[in-house]
Write an enzyme that holds these catalytic residues in place. Structure first.
Site, mmCIF file in Angstrom:
data_model
loop_
_atom_site.group_PDB
_atom_site.id
_atom_site.type_symbol
_atom_site.label_atom_id
_atom_site.label_comp_id
_atom_site.label_asym_id
_atom_site.label_seq_id
_atom_site.Cartn_x
_atom_site.Cartn_y
_atom_site.Cartn_z
ATOM 1 N N HIS A 68 8.088 2.063 -10.396
ATOM 2 C CA HIS A 68 6.879 1.580 -9.714
ATOM 3 C C HIS A 68 5.645 2.024 -10.476
ATOM 4 O O HIS A 68 5.641 3.054 -11.148
ATOM 5 C CB HIS A 68 6.827 2.081 -8.267
ATOM 6 C CG HIS A 68 6.882 3.574 -8.126
ATOM 7 N ND1 HIS A 68 8.052 4.289 -8.233
ATOM 8 C CD2 HIS A 68 5.909 4.484 -7.906
ATOM 9 C CE1 HIS A 68 7.796 5.572 -8.080
ATOM 10 N NE2 HIS A 68 6.496 5.725 -7.885
ATOM 11 N N MET A 69 4.595 1.239 -10.318
ATOM 12 C CA MET A 69 3.307 1.524 -10.937
ATOM 13 C C MET A 69 2.282 1.728 -9.826
ATOM 14 O O MET A 69 2.211 0.927 -8.888
ATOM 15 C CB MET A 69 2.902 0.335 -11.824
ATOM 16 C CG MET A 69 1.553 0.474 -12.496
ATOM 17 S SD MET A 69 1.183 -1.014 -13.484
ATOM 18 C CE MET A 69 2.150 -0.696 -14.956
ATOM 19 N N HIS A 70 1.517 2.809 -9.932
ATOM 20 C CA HIS A 70 0.429 3.067 -8.983
ATOM 21 C C HIS A 70 -0.842 2.387 -9.488
ATOM 22 O O HIS A 70 -1.177 2.479 -10.676
ATOM 23 C CB HIS A 70 0.135 4.568 -8.887
ATOM 24 C CG HIS A 70 1.267 5.408 -8.384
ATOM 25 N ND1 HIS A 70 1.294 5.942 -7.123
ATOM 26 C CD2 HIS A 70 2.412 5.815 -8.984
ATOM 27 C CE1 HIS A 70 2.404 6.650 -6.961
ATOM 28 N NE2 HIS A 70 3.101 6.594 -8.087
ATOM 29 N N VAL A 120 9.946 9.091 -6.110
ATOM 30 C CA VAL A 120 10.851 8.002 -5.721
ATOM 31 C C VAL A 120 11.506 7.455 -6.997
ATOM 32 O O VAL A 120 10.818 6.900 -7.867
ATOM 33 C CB VAL A 120 10.102 6.879 -4.976
ATOM 34 C CG1 VAL A 120 11.040 5.723 -4.659
ATOM 35 C CG2 VAL A 120 9.472 7.412 -3.688
ATOM 36 N N ASN A 139 4.725 7.472 -13.078
ATOM 37 C CA ASN A 139 5.288 8.808 -13.217
ATOM 38 C C ASN A 139 6.758 8.685 -13.617
ATOM 39 O O ASN A 139 7.453 7.782 -13.151
ATOM 40 C CB ASN A 139 5.175 9.577 -11.902
ATOM 41 C CG ASN A 139 3.731 9.794 -11.476
ATOM 42 O OD1 ASN A 139 2.874 10.086 -12.309
ATOM 43 N ND2 ASN A 139 3.450 9.643 -10.193
ATOM 44 N N ARG A 155 0.827 -1.200 0.000
ATOM 45 C CA ARG A 155 0.000 0.000 0.000
ATOM 46 C C ARG A 155 0.865 1.257 0.000
ATOM 47 O O ARG A 155 1.900 1.303 0.690
ATOM 48 C CB ARG A 155 -0.895 0.039 1.251
ATOM 49 C CG ARG A 155 -1.977 -0.979 1.205
ATOM 50 C CD ARG A 155 -2.902 -0.890 2.417
ATOM 51 N NE ARG A 155 -3.615 -2.142 2.552
ATOM 52 C CZ ARG A 155 -4.648 -2.490 1.790
ATOM 53 N NH1 ARG A 155 -5.090 -1.661 0.874
ATOM 54 N NH2 ARG A 155 -5.224 -3.655 1.953
ATOM 55 N N ASP A 156 0.405 2.274 -0.729
ATOM 56 C CA ASP A 156 1.071 3.572 -0.683
ATOM 57 C C ASP A 156 0.891 4.176 0.711
ATOM 58 O O ASP A 156 -0.193 4.123 1.288
ATOM 59 C CB ASP A 156 0.489 4.502 -1.750
ATOM 60 C CG ASP A 156 1.380 5.703 -2.001
ATOM 61 O OD1 ASP A 156 1.967 5.788 -3.096
ATOM 62 O OD2 ASP A 156 1.494 6.552 -1.097
ATOM 63 N N ILE A 157 1.971 4.751 1.248
ATOM 64 C CA ILE A 157 1.934 5.296 2.612
ATOM 65 C C ILE A 157 1.053 6.544 2.690
ATOM 66 O O ILE A 157 0.563 6.906 3.759
ATOM 67 C CB ILE A 157 3.389 5.609 3.068
ATOM 68 C CG1 ILE A 157 3.498 5.662 4.579
ATOM 69 C CG2 ILE A 157 3.908 6.902 2.451
ATOM 70 C CD1 ILE A 157 4.933 5.690 5.089
HETATM 71 P P1 5GP Z 1 5.956 8.786 -7.329
HETATM 72 O O1 5GP Z 1 5.580 10.222 -7.066
HETATM 73 O O2 5GP Z 1 7.451 8.593 -7.274
HETATM 74 O O3 5GP Z 1 5.323 8.228 -8.562
HETATM 75 O O4 5GP Z 1 5.301 7.952 -6.159
HETATM 76 C C1 5GP Z 1 5.977 7.590 -4.998
HETATM 77 C C2 5GP Z 1 4.943 7.090 -4.016
HETATM 78 O O5 5GP Z 1 5.598 6.365 -3.012
HETATM 79 C C3 5GP Z 1 4.153 8.215 -3.342
HETATM 80 O O6 5GP Z 1 2.767 8.057 -3.628
HETATM 81 C C4 5GP Z 1 4.467 8.033 -1.860
HETATM 82 O O7 5GP Z 1 3.351 8.251 -1.030
HETATM 83 C C5 5GP Z 1 4.945 6.588 -1.784
HETATM 84 N N1 5GP Z 1 5.934 6.319 -0.746
HETATM 85 C C6 5GP Z 1 7.063 7.030 -0.499
HETATM 86 N N2 5GP Z 1 7.760 6.493 0.522
HETATM 87 C C7 5GP Z 1 7.050 5.399 0.918
HETATM 88 C C8 5GP Z 1 7.263 4.407 1.945
HETATM 89 O O8 5GP Z 1 8.239 4.430 2.689
HETATM 90 N N3 5GP Z 1 6.326 3.428 2.051
HETATM 91 C C9 5GP Z 1 5.231 3.379 1.234
HETATM 92 N N4 5GP Z 1 4.372 2.374 1.436
HETATM 93 N N5 5GP Z 1 5.004 4.289 0.264
HETATM 94 C C10 5GP Z 1 5.898 5.283 0.108
#
Ligand code: 5GP
Ligand code: ZN
Length: 114
Positions: A101-103, A97, A88, A30-32
Protein backbone atom coordinates in the site's frame (compact mmCIF):
# COMPACT_ATOMS: atom_id res chain seq x y z
CA UNK A 1 -6.36 -13.41 -0.95
CA UNK A 2 -4.82 -14.15 2.41
CA UNK A 3 -7.65 -14.72 4.87
CA UNK A 4 -5.96 -13.11 7.88
CA UNK A 5 -4.95 -9.98 5.98
CA UNK A 6 -6.94 -6.85 6.86
CA UNK A 7 -6.38 -5.21 3.46
CA UNK A 8 -7.40 -8.40 1.62
CA UNK A 9 -10.62 -8.26 3.67
CA UNK A 10 -11.20 -4.64 2.63
CA UNK A 11 -10.48 -5.53 -1.02
CA UNK A 12 -13.00 -8.40 -0.74
CA UNK A 13 -15.59 -6.12 0.92
CA UNK A 14 -15.56 -8.21 4.12
CA UNK A 15 -14.53 -5.14 6.11
CA UNK A 16 -16.58 -2.13 5.00
CA UNK A 17 -14.75 0.95 3.78
CA UNK A 18 -15.69 4.00 1.76
CA UNK A 19 -13.89 3.44 -1.52
CA UNK A 20 -12.55 6.70 -2.92
CA UNK A 21 -11.17 5.04 -6.04
CA UNK A 22 -11.12 1.57 -7.57
CA UNK A 23 -9.91 -0.11 -10.71
CA UNK A 24 -8.66 -3.56 -11.70
CA UNK A 25 -5.34 -3.10 -9.92
CA UNK A 26 -5.92 -0.96 -6.84
CA UNK A 27 -8.46 0.49 -4.43
CA UNK A 28 -8.17 3.62 -2.26
CA UNK A 29 -9.76 4.53 1.07
CA UNK A 30 -9.08 6.69 4.13
CA UNK A 31 -6.56 5.55 6.74
CA UNK A 32 -8.40 4.57 9.94
CA UNK A 33 -5.78 6.40 12.06
CA UNK A 34 -4.94 9.51 10.04
CA UNK A 35 -1.51 11.07 10.51
CA UNK A 36 -2.48 14.19 8.53
CA UNK A 37 -5.72 16.02 7.59
CA UNK A 38 -5.73 14.04 4.35
CA UNK A 39 -4.42 10.49 4.77
CA UNK A 40 -5.48 8.03 2.09
CA UNK A 41 -4.22 4.57 1.27
CA UNK A 42 -3.79 3.21 -2.25
CA UNK A 43 -3.84 -0.58 -1.89
CA UNK A 44 -3.10 -3.29 -4.45
CA UNK A 45 -5.95 -5.72 -5.02
CA UNK A 46 -3.41 -8.51 -5.12
CA UNK A 47 -1.88 -9.65 -1.84
CA UNK A 48 1.77 -8.66 -2.22
CA UNK A 49 3.41 -8.67 1.23
CA UNK A 50 5.77 -5.72 0.65
CA UNK A 51 7.89 -3.82 -1.86
CA UNK A 52 10.52 -6.50 -1.38
CA UNK A 53 8.16 -9.15 -2.76
CA UNK A 54 7.40 -7.37 -6.04
CA UNK A 55 8.29 -9.45 -9.06
CA UNK A 56 9.83 -7.78 -12.09
CA UNK A 57 6.43 -7.94 -13.81
CA UNK A 58 4.77 -6.20 -10.84
CA UNK A 59 7.14 -3.21 -10.73
CA UNK A 60 4.84 -1.11 -13.03
CA UNK A 61 2.17 -1.39 -10.32
CA UNK A 62 4.15 1.18 -8.30
CA UNK A 63 3.88 3.64 -11.19
CA UNK A 64 0.16 3.00 -11.38
CA UNK A 65 -0.24 3.56 -7.63
CA UNK A 66 1.63 6.86 -8.02
CA UNK A 67 -0.67 7.91 -10.87
CA UNK A 68 -3.75 7.11 -8.75
CA UNK A 69 -2.31 8.91 -5.71
CA UNK A 70 -1.56 12.01 -7.84
CA UNK A 71 -5.14 11.99 -9.12
CA UNK A 72 -6.49 11.63 -5.58
CA UNK A 73 -4.25 14.50 -4.42
CA UNK A 74 -5.87 16.72 -7.07
CA UNK A 75 -9.38 15.55 -6.19
CA UNK A 76 -8.83 16.13 -2.47
CA UNK A 77 -7.38 19.61 -2.95
CA UNK A 78 -3.84 18.98 -1.75
CA UNK A 79 -2.02 18.86 -5.08
CA UNK A 80 -0.95 22.50 -5.08
CA UNK A 81 -0.15 22.81 -1.36
CA UNK A 82 1.96 19.65 -1.54
CA UNK A 83 1.78 16.10 -0.33
CA UNK A 84 3.83 13.03 0.44
CA UNK A 85 3.66 9.49 -0.91
CA UNK A 86 5.08 6.81 1.37
CA UNK A 87 5.54 3.08 1.04
CA UNK A 88 6.84 1.51 4.24
CA UNK A 89 8.71 -1.78 3.85
CA UNK A 90 9.43 -4.23 6.64
CA UNK A 91 9.92 -3.73 10.35
CA UNK A 92 12.52 -0.99 10.32
CA UNK A 93 10.57 0.71 7.54
CA UNK A 94 7.55 0.97 9.82
CA UNK A 95 5.31 -1.39 7.85
CA UNK A 96 2.47 -2.67 10.03
CA UNK A 97 0.14 -4.20 7.43
CA UNK A 98 1.95 -6.78 5.26
CA UNK A 99 0.01 -5.99 2.08
CA UNK A 100 1.40 -3.51 -0.46
CA UNK A 101 0.00 0.00 0.00
CA UNK A 102 0.97 3.60 -0.60
CA UNK A 103 0.14 6.40 1.85
CA UNK A 104 -1.00 9.77 0.47
CA UNK A 105 -0.51 12.41 3.16
CA UNK A 106 -1.23 16.12 3.02
CA UNK A 107 -3.29 19.02 4.30
CA UNK A 108 -0.59 20.37 6.60
CA UNK A 109 3.15 20.96 6.44
CA UNK A 110 4.62 17.55 7.14
CA UNK A 111 7.76 17.08 9.22
CA UNK A 112 10.43 14.61 8.33
CA UNK A 113 10.31 11.88 10.95
CA UNK A 114 12.61 8.93 11.37
P1 5GP B 1 1.88 0.71 7.38
O1 5GP B 1 2.44 1.05 8.74
O2 5GP B 1 1.74 -0.78 7.20
O3 5GP B 1 2.61 1.38 6.26
O4 5GP B 1 0.44 1.35 7.33
C1 5GP B 1 -0.72 0.66 7.63
C2 5GP B 1 -1.83 1.68 7.77
O5 5GP B 1 -3.06 1.02 7.68
C3 5GP B 1 -1.79 2.43 9.11
O6 5GP B 1 -1.65 3.83 8.86
C4 5GP B 1 -3.14 2.09 9.75
O7 5GP B 1 -3.72 3.18 10.41
C5 5GP B 1 -3.98 1.64 8.56
N1 5GP B 1 -4.99 0.63 8.86
C6 5GP B 1 -4.80 -0.52 9.56
N2 5GP B 1 -5.95 -1.23 9.63
C7 5GP B 1 -6.88 -0.50 8.95
C8 5GP B 1 -8.28 -0.72 8.66
O8 5GP B 1 -8.88 -1.71 9.05
N3 5GP B 1 -8.90 0.24 7.93
C9 5GP B 1 -8.25 1.35 7.48
N4 5GP B 1 -8.97 2.23 6.77
N5 5GP B 1 -6.94 1.58 7.73
C10 5GP B 1 -6.27 0.67 8.45
ZN1 ZN C 1 -3.55 -8.98 1.83
Amino acid sequence: MTTACVFCKIVAGEIPSELLYQDEEVIAFRDINPAAPTHLLVVSRKHIPSLLHLTEAEIPLIGHMTRVANQLAREHGIAESGYRLVINCGGHGGQLVPHLHMHLLGGRRLKWSQ
